[in-house]
Design an enzyme around this catalytic site. Structure first.
Site, mmCIF file in Angstrom:
data_model
loop_
_atom_site.group_PDB
_atom_site.id
_atom_site.type_symbol
_atom_site.label_atom_id
_atom_site.label_comp_id
_atom_site.label_asym_id
_atom_site.label_seq_id
_atom_site.Cartn_x
_atom_site.Cartn_y
_atom_site.Cartn_z
ATOM 1 N N GLU A 57 0.809 -1.215 0.000
ATOM 2 C CA GLU A 57 0.000 0.000 0.000
ATOM 3 C C GLU A 57 0.847 1.272 0.000
ATOM 4 O OE1 GLU A 57 -3.816 -0.418 2.316
ATOM 5 O OE2 GLU A 57 -2.663 -2.053 3.192
ATOM 6 N N SER A 73 -6.690 -2.119 1.543
ATOM 7 C CA SER A 73 -6.945 -1.483 0.249
ATOM 8 C C SER A 73 -7.357 -2.482 -0.823
ATOM 9 C CB SER A 73 -5.717 -0.679 -0.218
ATOM 10 O OG SER A 73 -5.478 0.399 0.643
ATOM 11 N N SER A 106 -11.571 10.396 0.518
ATOM 12 C CA SER A 106 -11.770 9.078 1.114
ATOM 13 C C SER A 106 -13.021 9.094 1.981
ATOM 14 C CB SER A 106 -10.563 8.676 1.963
ATOM 15 O OG SER A 106 -9.399 8.531 1.180
#
EC number: 6.3.2.4
Length: 375
Positions: free
Chosen positions: A22, A202, A343
């Protein structure tokens, strides 16, 4: 005439990058935070961790430039000087290593580790901060470690009576010694199933599997990222919703945000890496979710309870499935959720009245005001 007064602003070390899968997500987050943090309230220094694991100093101006360009996620390059954090009698200092010499000392008052995945949100870097005597944003060692390991997380939830779905854990030695037994255990679940690295995030390495013939390949894909694999029974005809939690100020309870819903438009209905970070028209995020008030309040209360169960601090995002008849299941908790301005975690707090720069400020104040050591 230049002022000779000492700078009273707290110095924030943005720590980002990392050697996990990530890395790019972390760089994207760092760029977003660096552009939004209030320069009137905080001094900012940058600590990047390259894909090779080097700790390097990165100027704030360069961090601010990290963003998606032509659908390409940002990465940290190796052409930066080495960085070291050192504990001194006066506090923690960030220094540049130039050969055998340490130069350019900067005090650090609080760390904001914008790291995702192993070595970032799994308790390891939190342990380093604890040893340094450095305050930091987010959960401590134990909550971070348990929250990162989906196997341990689900065991903790089950022991606390938090509703979760059926799952199977495949340990490395089990798969290597007797893969048929692992496949039989998975076959006992109802399909579809989701095969995941136990300690990833993720949606990297995750496969949605509709029949047992594809399970072995999905396990091998997950094992590329983590030798321990989690297989979760999928929820059919359910809604996927999320709720943010902020820790309370001293003596105050945690706070739940608005509830949001993820609605997929792609054929698989799977909220994968591209849908999260390169969405185009694949996904809609409804903030707030179109859910009745009673269910909304139940979700918010369960989000805070889940946060408290692991002893989380600072922030977390709790992901739920809402099945027919309003039955709620906790999918997972994320102790360092995606934190770009677009987000889900910042969006749900924006709807609750806390804009992105204010959210950053609140997290830094929570960290600065909590005691060092055992809490």
């Amino acid at each position: 005439m230049q002022s000779t007064e000492p700078d009273q602003r707290p110095t924030v070390a943005l720590v980002f990058g990392g050697d996990s899968s990530e890395h790019q997500v972390s760089c994207l987050t760092a760029g977003s935070v660096a552009r939004a943090i209030d320069p009137q309230r905080y001094r900012v220094v940058g600590i990047g961790i390259t894909r090779s694991g080097r700790w390097v100093r990165v100027p704030l101006e360069q961090i601010q430039q990290l963003q998606i360009v032509d659908r390409q996620m940002p990465s940290l390059t190796e052409d930066h000087p080495d960085a070291e954090l050192v504990r001194t009698p006066e506090g923690v200092q960030l220094l540049t290593r130039d050969g055998g010499t340490l130069t350019d000392p900067e005090r650090v008052d609080v760390a904001f580790a914008l790291l995702h995945g192993p070595h970032g949100e799994d308790g390891t870097i939190q342990g380093l901060f604890e040893l340094l005597g450095l305050r930091y944003v987010g959960s401590g060692v134990a909550a971070s470690a348990i929250g990162m390991d989906k196997h341990l997380m689900k065991l903790a939830f089950a022991a606390s009576g938090i509703p979760i779905g059926p799952f199977v854990v495949i340990q490395p030695h089990e798969w290597e010694k007797d893969p048929a037994a692992s496949l039989d255990a998975v076959a006992a679940l109802d399909f579809p199933v989701f095969v995941k690295p136990a300690r990833g995030g993720s949606s990297v390495g995750i496969t949605k599997v509709d029949d047992k013939e594809a399970v072995a390949a999905a396990i091998e894909e997950a094992r590329r990222w983590d030798p321990k694999v989690l297989v979760e029974q999928g929820f059919v005809d359910c809604r996927e919703v999320e709720c943010g939690v902020l820790g309370g100020r001293t003596g105050e309870p945690g706070r739940a945000s608005s509830v949001a819903e993820i609605r997929m438009h792609n054929e698989s209905g799977f909220y994968d890496f591209e849908a999260k970070y390169l969405p185009e028209d694949q996904v809609s995020l409804d903030v707030p979710a179109r859910i009745d008030p009673e269910t909304t309040e139940a979700l918010r209360a369960l989000a805070v309870r889940t946060f408290d169960t692991l002893g989380c601090e600072g922030l977390a995002r709790v992901d739920f499935f809402v099945a027919r008849m309003g039955r709620i299941y906790v999918n997972e908790i994320n102790t360092m959720p995606g934190f770009t301005a677009t987000s889900m975690f910042p969006l749900v707090w924006q709807h609750a009245g806390l804009e992105y720069p204010q959210l950053i400020d609140e997290l830094l104040q929570l960290a600065l005001n909590r005691p060092l050591g055992l809490r």
